[in-house]
Scaffold this motif. Structure first.
Motif, short mmCIF file in Angstrom:
data_model
loop_
_atom_site.label_atom_id
_atom_site.label_comp_id
_atom_site.label_asym_id
_atom_site.label_seq_id
_atom_site.Cartn_x
_atom_site.Cartn_y
_atom_site.Cartn_z
N UNK A 1 0.91 -1.22 -0.09
CA UNK A 1 0.01 0.05 -0.08
C UNK A 1 0.87 1.22 0.00
N UNK A 2 2.17 1.30 0.62
CA UNK A 2 3.03 2.40 0.97
C UNK A 2 3.47 2.65 -0.45
N UNK A 3 3.92 1.59 -1.00
CA UNK A 3 4.63 1.68 -2.39
C UNK A 3 3.44 2.39 -3.44
N UNK A 4 2.43 1.83 -3.34
CA UNK A 4 1.28 2.35 -4.24
C UNK A 4 1.06 3.93 -4.06
N UNK A 5 0.96 4.32 -2.92
CA UNK A 5 0.76 5.71 -2.43
C UNK A 5 1.97 6.31 -3.03
N UNK A 6 2.98 5.93 -2.81
CA UNK A 6 4.26 6.68 -3.39
C UNK A 6 4.31 7.09 -4.76
#
Length: 156
Positions: free
Chosen positions: A148-153
């Protein structure tokens, strides 16, 4: 948990700790987020997956588990991570203790109508990458939060 190989072993050895090979898939959509399922056994949210059967390829196990649990068919999957170690030490509500080595794939290429396997899954829904539920299963928390953090970044 698979009803085949692992359950057969459990009948013989009881609740003793086992190292289990698992295969899982994070289904996602760049607009809707991550598709998570709510476990029937402990009420936590997780991605889709389970034990690898003897002679089964991890890719096929991940696809099989997705279909069995929620009725979706994964097409193109990409290897995301292999999760292991202390975060993968897990106790099932029935007392079975496992140390999971989980091969996790990501997939946005899927099809089918959702049909939940009521014995394992009580709910399945989309969660935005920045609005994940608090009650994520310990064994899937790390890969879900990291993805999820990678997608938000990527959106920044």
């Amino acid at each position: 948990m698979a009803e085949g190989y692992v359950m057969g072993l459990r009948e013989k050895i009881g609740h003793v700790p086992m190292v289990i090979a698992c295969a899982s898939v994070i289904i996602y959509d760049e607009q809707r987020g991550i598709l998570l399922q709510k476990r029937a056994d402990n009420g936590t949210w997780c991605y889709h997956g389970g034990s690898v059967e003897p002679n089964e390829r991890v890719e096929e196990a991940a696809k099989r588990e997705l279909f069995e649990e929620v009725g979706l068919t994964a097409d193109k999957m990409t290897l995301y991570t292999v999760a292991s170690g202390p975060d993968q030490h897990f106790f099932y509500p029935n007392g079975d203790e496992v140390h999971i080595v989980d091969t996790v794939f990501i997939c946005k290429d899927f099809s089918g109508e959702m049909v939940l396997e009521q014995a394992e899954v009580v709910d399945c829904r989309w969660f935005a990458f920045d609005e994940l539920p608090d009650e994520i299963s310990q064994a899937t928390r790390g890969p879900i939060l990291h993805f999820a953090q990678e997608m938000l970044a990527k959106k920044c």
